[in-house]
Design an enzyme around this catalytic site. Structure first.
Site, PDB file in Angstrom:
ATOM      1  N   GLU A  12       0.901 -12.507   1.225  1.00 42.54           N
ATOM      2  CA  GLU A  12       0.037 -11.536   0.652  1.00 42.54           C
ATOM      3  C   GLU A  12       0.752 -10.574   0.429  1.00 42.54           C
ATOM      4  OE1 GLU A  12      -3.306 -12.298  -0.443  1.00 42.54           O
ATOM      5  OE2 GLU A  12      -2.892 -14.333  -0.008  1.00 42.54           O
ATOM      6  N   CYS A  45      -3.215  -1.863  -0.907  1.00 39.80           N
ATOM      7  CA  CYS A  45      -2.421  -2.728  -1.880  1.00 39.80           C
ATOM      8  C   CYS A  45      -3.362  -2.825  -3.312  1.00 39.80           C
ATOM      9  CB  CYS A  45      -2.480  -4.291  -1.061  1.00 39.80           C
ATOM     10  SG  CYS A  45      -3.859  -4.884  -0.442  1.00 39.80           S
TER      11      CYS A  45
HETATM   12  P1  NAD Z   1       6.199  -4.551   5.145  1.00 39.14           P
HETATM   13  O1  NAD Z   1       6.443  -5.840   4.148  1.00 39.14           O
HETATM   14  O2  NAD Z   1       6.974  -3.500   5.022  1.00 39.14           O
HETATM   15  O3  NAD Z   1       5.885  -5.170   6.535  1.00 39.14           O
HETATM   16  C1  NAD Z   1       4.889  -5.989   6.855  1.00 39.14           C
HETATM   17  C2  NAD Z   1       5.361  -6.744   8.095  1.00 39.14           C
HETATM   18  O4  NAD Z   1       6.231  -7.170   7.857  1.00 39.14           O
HETATM   19  C3  NAD Z   1       5.518  -5.641   9.354  1.00 39.14           C
HETATM   20  O5  NAD Z   1       4.889  -6.274  10.214  1.00 39.14           O
HETATM   21  C4  NAD Z   1       6.758  -5.757   9.422  1.00 39.14           C
HETATM   22  O6  NAD Z   1       7.442  -5.538  10.774  1.00 39.14           O
HETATM   23  C5  NAD Z   1       7.167  -7.237   9.007  1.00 39.14           C
HETATM   24  N1  NAD Z   1       8.636  -7.432   8.538  1.00 39.14           N
HETATM   25  C6  NAD Z   1       9.400  -6.375   7.866  1.00 39.14           C
HETATM   26  N2  NAD Z   1      10.645  -7.150   7.758  1.00 39.14           N
HETATM   27  C7  NAD Z   1      10.568  -8.417   8.005  1.00 39.14           C
HETATM   28  C8  NAD Z   1      11.258  -9.387   7.886  1.00 39.14           C
HETATM   29  N3  NAD Z   1      12.661  -9.378   7.333  1.00 39.14           N
HETATM   30  N4  NAD Z   1      10.984 -10.776   8.321  1.00 39.14           N
HETATM   31  C9  NAD Z   1       9.769 -10.859   8.910  1.00 39.14           C
HETATM   32  N5  NAD Z   1       8.911  -9.751   9.011  1.00 39.14           N
HETATM   33  C10 NAD Z   1       9.141  -8.451   8.634  1.00 39.14           C
HETATM   34  O7  NAD Z   1       4.832  -3.960   4.589  1.00 39.14           O
HETATM   35  P2  NAD Z   1       3.994  -2.858   5.124  1.00 39.14           P
HETATM   36  O8  NAD Z   1       4.712  -1.332   4.770  1.00 39.14           O
HETATM   37  O9  NAD Z   1       3.590  -2.890   6.472  1.00 39.14           O
HETATM   38  O10 NAD Z   1       2.629  -2.777   4.278  1.00 39.14           O
HETATM   39  C11 NAD Z   1       2.666  -2.552   2.941  1.00 39.14           C
HETATM   40  C12 NAD Z   1       2.604  -3.561   2.066  1.00 39.14           C
HETATM   41  O11 NAD Z   1       1.833  -4.407   2.336  1.00 39.14           O
HETATM   42  C13 NAD Z   1       2.245  -3.012   0.494  1.00 39.14           C
HETATM   43  O12 NAD Z   1       3.302  -3.534  -0.461  1.00 39.14           O
HETATM   44  C14 NAD Z   1       0.725  -3.693   0.373  1.00 39.14           C
HETATM   45  O13 NAD Z   1       0.761  -3.760  -1.055  1.00 39.14           O
HETATM   46  C15 NAD Z   1       0.944  -4.834   1.042  1.00 39.14           C
HETATM   47  N6  NAD Z   1      -0.184  -5.333   1.179  1.00 39.14           N
HETATM   48  C16 NAD Z   1      -0.824  -6.280   0.800  1.00 39.14           C
HETATM   49  C17 NAD Z   1      -2.157  -6.854   0.914  1.00 39.14           C
HETATM   50  C18 NAD Z   1      -2.823  -8.072   0.244  1.00 39.14           C
HETATM   51  O14 NAD Z   1      -3.858  -8.505   0.571  1.00 39.14           O
HETATM   52  N7  NAD Z   1      -2.097  -8.338  -0.740  1.00 39.14           N
HETATM   53  C19 NAD Z   1      -2.822  -6.164   1.964  1.00 39.14           C
HETATM   54  C20 NAD Z   1      -2.262  -5.099   2.588  1.00 39.14           C
HETATM   55  C21 NAD Z   1      -1.066  -4.565   2.392  1.00 39.14           C
END
Ligand code: NAD
Length: 958
Positions: A718, A752
């Site tokens: 997501e 999001c």
């Molecule tokens: P992010 O992608 O920076 O991080 C999400 C998670 O991924 C964290 O736990 C992070 O540690 C981990 N991560 C980072 N790099 C990684 C890698 N290379 N491999 C594996 N894991 C890794 O996102 P964020 O800043 O925590 O959240 C915000 C984002 O999430 C926004 O883009 C938002 O739109 C999205 N979001 C989407 C939904 C949805 O339902 N579509 C819901 C909430 C948030």
């Protein structure tokens, strides 16, 4: 009975079939679907500026849907559809609706109202002036209302002469004089309201004008009631008698309200006026309570309100020596019982008064006047647009089955029936009708105890900082040499937690344990695992204050937003537990004699949960419990910024009986431990929510098959959004502006689902922009710990600096118009709300997810172009349309390409089961969390077919 016989031969012109209005009302009462369409048309009409627009709406609402309307209306309506007659017909229809409005609204301003007011007074009626308009959304709008009240207060005394005991009288609405009233923080809201109210009261006293405080919805009830209490007890106004307030008898809290007013009058020794009404927002209150799952503040049954009205009438009359009751009603029984009770107590008629709405119950009010009562008319004044919701409320009231005027003057029910004492029939709702799943109620901040508990939880939680967040494998703490400090986004100097960082060796151990427990976990029943989810939900429900407080401190969500996060987490547990038993239990397949066919589901293996910080409890809970209930061991990798909240979830999972060896908690750096887990050959599923960039990397890694890998990985992914709200040229701007403010700026735009593009259609652009800016300027920005804050900080220093750089870049960009940039706050990671206007829909501010309080406005010529722009990004997550055109609504339903579409509603705030959530294109893999089929992502299915025939004998028969 005397009153009834006196009005018997008079006509109620509202229902007089000789006239257009009477015949229309008749048809409306006969055909409920016509009523809805007609009133919706009446509601939108004032904003339609061209004849084409009027014609189009008539066609969409009235002609297309209602082929059988009578000729007197049908002819005019059809004429509006033809280009030759369109102008004339539109004008005639506008005239009719204006006439209708003029029935209930005296004039557009004091100038036009002066003459008719004088006439009304000459007839012997008293009045109170109501300035039309509902909630103001920004400070400029409030200033405008304050100016208009001022004008009324200055003008009224000049209209004729007044008796000393009946001075000029105005009714005021607090919501028009203060934007951003917040039930979480009544004290701040009251202070906010006083800025404009106190000068008005001083002016009124100087001018000798009576001021009545109207009550509106329950959410602002306490604010108005306490504000009024403050004023009547204040040294400045304690001896001023020309103050009044409304009591709404449909409120369960109305008895306590009356008692508090009596007490205040005893103390101040100068009377006030108390206008007892039944209440005008019943539908709204019931719908709101059901939507939020909170206790309904109003009586469910009409008869209970009527009964309460009678009880409160008597209580007020018992204290007529302290205050002056005013009975606002058109119900003869309700009024008569008060009058008779007053008589039985030998109270003179001058000790109370009757109040009725202007334009209604003409004959009744004359009779009361003739019988020597003071009758005060509630007279609205104002423009047609803000007046429409008032008009529609009156129309609904006059045509409702339960309306007294309709029952008496249209249906001509027998007097005895109308005079019957109200009987509250407490119907017991059928328990079996209850849905299996209901959403967890939101915290009701109108309750002072709830606010008290919240403050206590915030303090309790803060006293534990910094909290160590450990690595835990199979319920046991693991040591780590590295840790990071997490500071509060509200206040950089506060260290919330020290988070131990998991490394590759921890991941290996967690995976090993997961693989070992997997067969046993799979073998243990679905029912048992569902039981763990129910238990977890109960534990979180008990701890809702504590968990909300952690969220509020750790990620900077405001009170309401934090509590909603916990409520959603609880919903996920209960919904997936229920859904697992429905969707994942063994399914019989096509039955044929001699053959038994079933489909069974089983977990797939170790599942990595990689979560974002922005719904720090809800999303991580949903992903974890879904994978677990489906029979998979889970390895939870929380976001770096919200590890404390995630750890609180993990602890509660263990308390709820989750199988310890199947649940591991590995806080750490995403790029390191997250990436390692995703690529590991033993992992069966990856469940990720986060940014597009990380999501795409994860998809790529997970789809690269390692030589030792035994199965293909499933990835639930997501990602982000670039969500648009389209505002059509006939939209209700009061609603649209409020929704934009909430969708764009709550939690500083870090959802999001948040709106970051506003696409406005047609001529309303300037007005919409002005109103959005006014509303944004009036937002309270500050620490989320403060209940007054509407918008808090962004998550961390990195986000703040990235967003401030984006704003700087926009400021320097000549292709962009900077419309508004808010002020900055100190202490935490605050980013000013920023509004720009762009001409190019492909501009980066219209394409890239910024994840902060920045919105771009784009003007489209029509809905088709607006939809093309809205759809013209990589994302497809949420979107909203504000429109009152049925055709355009239908078009958006079909063409607005987003996972979650909202019509005339904000684009954030999806609820489990009600709005399953998730996007497609680059917003996600098209799977909906919190909805049907989500759990199927985490299972393999096996079809088993057994030949049951032995030696020609089939146990089930052929
Ligand atoms: P992010 O992608 O920076 O991080 C999400 C998670 O991924 C964290 O736990 C992070 O540690 C981990 N991560 C980072 N790099 C990684 C890698 N290379 N491999 C594996 N894991 C890794 O996102 P964020 O800043 O925590 O959240 C915000 C984002 O999430 C926004 O883009 C938002 O739109 C999205 N979001 C989407 C939904 C949805 O339902 N579509 C819901 C909430 C948030």
């Amino acid at each position: 009975m005397e009153i009834f016989s006196a009005i018997k031969n008079s006509e109620e012109s509202l229902f007089d079939k000789q006239y257009w209005l009477g015949r229309m009302m008749e048809w409306v009462m006969k055909d409920p679907s016509f009523k809805v369409d007609l009133f919706r048309f009446v509601d939108v009409l004032p904003v339609l500026t061209t004849d084409e627009q009027v014609a189009q709406h008539i066609k969409e609402y009235l002609v297309d849907n209602h082929k059988d309307i009578p000729l007197f209306m049908g002819g005019a309506l059809k004429a509006a559809s033809f280009s030759l007659t369109r102008g004339l017909a539109a004008a005639a229809i506008r005239k009719n609706v204006t006439e209708l409005a003029e029935r209930f609204i005296l004039g557009s301003d004091m100038k036009s109202a002066a003459k008719p007011l004088l006439k009304i007074r000459e007839q012997g009626f008293s009045y109170t002036i109501d300035l039309l308009g509902e909630k103001a959304l920004g400070d400029n709008e409030c200033d405008t209302y304050a100016e208009r009240y001022k004008e009324i207060i200055m003008t009224l005394p000049k209209i004729g002469s007044y008796r000393e005991d009946d001075p000029p009288n105005v009714s005021i609405k607090i919501s028009a004089l203060a934007a951003n009233l917040k039930e979480e923080d009544p004290l701040h809201s009251i202070e906010n309201a006083k800025h404009r109210i106190m000068p008005l009261l001083r002016l009124a006293r100087q001018q000798g004008v009576f001021v009545n405080f109207d009550l509106e919805t329950w959410a602002t009830n306490e604010i108005v009631v306490e504000l009024f209490n403050d004023i009547i007890k204040s040294a400045e106004f304690s001896s001023w008698p020309h103050l009044g307030i409304v009591v709404q008898a449909y409120l369960k809290a109305s008895y306590a309200h009356v008692q508090s007013l009596i007490k205040a009058c005893e103390e101040r020794k100068t009377p006030i006026t108390v206008r007892l009404v039944k209440g005008a927002y019943w539908d709204y209150e019931v719908v709101r309570a059901v939507k939020l799952g909170i206790a309904c503040p109003v009586f469910q049954h009409k008869a209970e309100t009527d009964l309460n009205y009678e009880l409160l009438s008597r209580v007020l009359l018992d204290h007529a020596h302290l205050l002056k009751p005013a009975f606002g009603s058109h119900n003869i029984r309700s009024l008569a019982q008060a009058i008779i009770y007053a008589k039985s107590k030998n109270l003179p008629k001058s000790s109370y008064e009757i109040q009725m709405l202007y334009g209604m119950a003409d004959a009744e009010r004359k009779i009361f006047l003739k019988r020597g009562h003071r009758v005060r008319l509630y007279i609205p004044i104002g423009e047609l647009i803000p007046g429409m919701s008032y008009l529609v409320r009156r129309l609904l009231e006059n045509t409702s089955q339960m309306g007294f005027i309709k029952m008496s003057r249209h249906d001509h029910l027998a007097d005895q029936l109308l005079l019957k004492a109200p009987l509250a029939d407490h119907q017991v709702t059928n328990q079996s009708d209850k849905p299996v799943f209901t959403n967890e109620p939101m915290l009701d901040f109108t309750d002072p105890r709830v606010r008290g508990q919240f403050v206590k939880a915030l303090n309790d939680v803060a006293s534990t900082f910094p909290v160590t967040v450990p690595i835990m494998i199979a319920g046991k703490i693991e040591q780590s040499v590295t840790e990071i400090n997490r500071v509060s986004p509200n206040e950089k100097t506060i260290i919330v937690s020290r988070v131990k960082m998991a490394h590759i060796k921890d991941a290996d151990r967690a995976l090993k344990q997961s693989l070992e427990i997997f067969p046993a976990l799979r073998a243990r029943g679905l029912h048992e695992r569902a039981g763990h989810l129910y238990k977890l939900a109960d534990i979180m429900q008990e701890d809702i204050f504590h968990l909300s407080a952690i969220i509020c401190h750790e990620v900077g969500k405001t009170w309401n937003e934090s509590a909603a996060d916990v409520a959603e987490a609880i919903d996920f547990c209960r919904y997936y537990a229920k859904q697992a038993e429905v969707e994942l239990s063994e399914k019989p397949l096509q039955a044929v004699g001699g053959e038994n066919n079933v489909l069974i589901y089983q977990g797939r293996g170790p599942t990595v949960i990689i979560a974002p910080w922005n719904f720090p409890l809800a999303i991580i809970t949903g992903m974890s419990v879904a994978a677990y209930v489906a029979g998979n061991p889970i390895i939870i990798k929380p976001a770096e910024q919200s590890s404390l909240t995630a750890f609180n979830l993990y602890e509660r999972m263990l308390r709820a009986g989750f199988i310890t060896e199947a649940c591991h908690f590995l806080p750490g750096i995403g790029e390191e431990i997250g990436a390692y887990l995703v690529g590991h050959p033993s992992v069966a599923n990856v469940c990720f929510t986060g940014s597009k960039a990380v999501g795409q990397t994860i998809m790529q890694t997970a789809n690269t098959v390692a030589p030792t890998q035994l199965q293909m990985k499933r990835v639930v992914c997501e990602m982000g959004g670039k969500n648009a709200i389209i505002v059509d040229d006939d939209a209700d701007l009061d609603e649209a502006v409020l929704a934009i403010e909430k969708s764009a700026f709550l939690f500083a735009g870090q959802k999001c689902s948040a709106a970051s593009r506003i696409i406005v259609v047609g001529d309303i652009k300037q007005l919409l922009i002005e109103r959005i800016i006014d509303a944004t300027k009036s937002m309270t920005i500050g620490s989320s710990v403060q209940p007054s804050s509407f918008m808090g900080p962004v998550i961390d220093a990195e986000a703040a600096s990235r967003l401030l750089q984006a704003i700087e870049k926009l400021r320097k960009d000549s292709s962009v118009t900077m419309l508004y940039e808010g002020s900055r706050c100190d202490g935490g990671f605050f980013v000013p709300p920023t509004i720009v206007q762009v001409r190019d829909p492909s501009h980066w501010v219209m394409q890239e997810e910024l994840f902060g309080p920045i919105i771009a406005i784009y003007a489209a010529s029509d809905l088709d172009q607006a939809l093309a722009v809205a759809n013209g990004t990589n994302y497809a997550l949420t979107g909203a349309l504000f429109s009152r055109s049925p055709t355009n609504i239908a078009k958006a339903r079909e063409q607005f390409q987003v996972g979650n579409l909202y019509i005339n509603e904000k684009c954030t705030g999806a609820l489990v089961e009600r709005q399953p959530f998730g996007g497609f294109k680059m917003s996600g893999t098209g799977i909906k969390a919190g909805g049907p089929h989500y759990l199927l992502n985490f299972v393999d299915s096996r079809s088993i077919s057994e030949n049951t025939m032995r030696r020609g004998f089939a146990p089930e028969g052929p």
